[in-house]
Write an enzyme that holds these catalytic residues in place. Structure first.
Site, mmCIF file in Angstrom:
data_model
loop_
_atom_site.group_PDB
_atom_site.id
_atom_site.type_symbol
_atom_site.label_atom_id
_atom_site.label_comp_id
_atom_site.label_asym_id
_atom_site.label_seq_id
_atom_site.Cartn_x
_atom_site.Cartn_y
_atom_site.Cartn_z
ATOM 1 N N HIS A 133 -11.380 4.652 8.471
ATOM 2 C CA HIS A 133 -10.604 3.451 8.821
ATOM 3 C C HIS A 133 -10.307 3.420 10.317
ATOM 4 O O HIS A 133 -10.074 4.470 10.931
ATOM 5 C CB HIS A 133 -9.279 3.440 8.050
ATOM 6 N N ASP A 157 -11.992 9.084 11.267
ATOM 7 C CA ASP A 157 -11.593 8.616 9.935
ATOM 8 C C ASP A 157 -12.393 7.343 9.628
ATOM 9 O O ASP A 157 -12.769 6.608 10.538
ATOM 10 C CB ASP A 157 -10.092 8.307 10.004
ATOM 11 N N ASP A 216 0.817 -1.222 0.000
ATOM 12 C CA ASP A 216 0.000 0.000 0.000
ATOM 13 C C ASP A 216 0.847 1.267 0.000
ATOM 14 O O ASP A 216 0.421 2.304 -0.505
ATOM 15 C CB ASP A 216 -0.885 0.071 1.266
ATOM 16 N N HIS A 226 -2.247 4.549 10.936
ATOM 17 C CA HIS A 226 -2.052 3.102 10.718
ATOM 18 C C HIS A 226 -0.634 2.620 11.040
ATOM 19 O O HIS A 226 -0.439 1.417 11.262
ATOM 20 C CB HIS A 226 -2.369 2.718 9.268
ATOM 21 N N TYR A 231 -9.739 11.092 0.414
ATOM 22 C CA TYR A 231 -9.131 10.944 -0.912
ATOM 23 C C TYR A 231 -9.939 11.628 -1.992
ATOM 24 O O TYR A 231 -9.505 11.708 -3.137
ATOM 25 C CB TYR A 231 -8.847 9.449 -1.148
ATOM 26 N N GLY A 238 -0.893 1.165 5.332
ATOM 27 C CA GLY A 238 -1.986 2.008 4.845
ATOM 28 C C GLY A 238 -1.618 3.467 4.613
ATOM 29 O O GLY A 238 -2.292 4.355 5.136
ATOM 30 N N ASP A 293 -12.192 10.766 4.884
ATOM 31 C CA ASP A 293 -12.641 9.637 4.049
ATOM 32 C C ASP A 293 -13.924 9.009 4.596
ATOM 33 O O ASP A 293 -14.473 8.082 3.996
ATOM 34 C CB ASP A 293 -11.536 8.581 3.876
HETATM 35 ZN ZN LIG Z 1 -8.790 6.557 6.436
#
Ligand SMILES: [Zn+2]
Length: 312
Positions: A164, A162, A84, A126, A294, A134, A250
């Site tokens: 994630h 976020d 990634d 991350h 993004y 990530g 995101d």
């Molecule tokens: Zn994220």
């Protein structure tokens, strides 16, 4: 009006993985354009970033991992994880610059040069102590928490909206009773990194101190409004001395790599209520970090909404 510090330096744009990558270097410019369009420059204090020292990076990351990033940064080839996060020439310095920006903002708040602060691009949640993940090379959130602990703070809140799960922060401090953790994210069954189930609530000395709230794909502002009071109640219970907000954009409707459907209004609400909580505690300390996002319009709108909330 509270005094708010913001890092706007072009140096932050050095942390990006090339044109065409979701985490491209154009993310900073997208934020800066909207920031200017809303005439926020005259209302905030610019914070000059610095580069994090090796000792500061070592307060969170292992020496072996720092050596590995340094080698890949010199060659500029290969990946820093399983695929990634590509290496590029100077990635070590670029990543250390993001950490330095977060530390400069944290110091400005701690030394009362501003009441609250925001750093775009930062919030690289991350990265683990010993590996990249990530799009995250060095975990500025983790380094900031370690630095706050070394300044004697014993209750530091980390809040993450976020899309994630903030796995790099969560697992690094899973047993640490100095870190009050709350994370709303898209359910790990549908999105990277796959962690952050509601059952993951802390271990050892920190049992019950970590709140993970997975949201189903498609969750919107209404869903956010239903669960956000749980985050506030969780934090209030521990009366944190400093609040970090990772406000990744995101989680907003239209992101190309996630499936949540919040609006920037949720990000603004989170920042506003955390600022109110910090004020109620008497210290006012809130540090917001941009995080993911993004879709360029989304990150521009969410992050400026956060800055506007911090100003109130
Ligand atoms: Zn994220």
């Amino acid at each position: 009006m509270a005094s708010v510090g913001v890092v706007l330096s072009e140096r932050l744009a050095r942390y990006g993985f090339g044109d065409g990558h979701p985490f491209g270097p154009d993310r900073l410019a997208a934020f800066v354009r909207e920031f200017a369009a809303r005439s926020l420059g005259a209302r905030v204090t610019a914070i000059e970033p610095r580069t994090a020292s090796e000792a500061e990076l070592r307060s969170f990351h292992t020496p072996e991992y720092l050596d590995f990033v340094r080698e890949r940064s010199a060659s500029g080839t290969g990946f820093l994880d399983a695929g990634d996060t590509p290496a590029f020439k100077g990635v070590y310095e670029a990543a250390a610059g993001v950490v330095g920006a977060t530390l400069a903002a944290m110091e400005a708040v701690m030394e009362q040069r501003c009441r609250r602060a925001f750093v775009p691009i930062a919030g690289l949640h991350h990265a683990a102590r010993g590996r990249a993940a990530g799009f995250c090379v060095f975990n500025d959130c983790g380094v900031a928490i370690e630095q706050l602990k070394s300044r004697g703070l014993s209750r530091i809140a980390y809040v993450d909206i976020d899309a994630h799960h903030g796995d790099g922060v969560f697992y690094a401090f899973e047993e640490d009773a100095a870190v009050v953790f709350a994370d709303l994210h898209e359910d790990g069954r549908y999105l990277y990194p796959g962690t952050g189930s509601a059952a993951e609530s802390g271990r050892g000395a920190a049992v019950g101190m970590k709140l993970n709230v997975p949201l189903p794909p498609g969750a919107d502002d209404e869903a956010f409004a239903l669960v956000w009071p749980r985050v506030m109640a969780h934090l209030t219970k521990y009366d944190p001395q400093f609040i970090i907000l990772q406000c990744g954009a995101d989680s907003i409707d239209g992101d190309p790599i996630t499936h949540l459907r919040l609006s920037p209004g949720s990000h603004g609400r989170a920042a506003r209520e955390l600022a109110e909580l910090a004020e109620a505690s008497g210290h006012g300390r809130v540090l917001a970090l941009g995080g993911g996002g993004y879709n360029r319009d989304n990150l521009a709108h969410a992050w400026t909404a956060v800055v506007e909330s911090l100003l109130h």
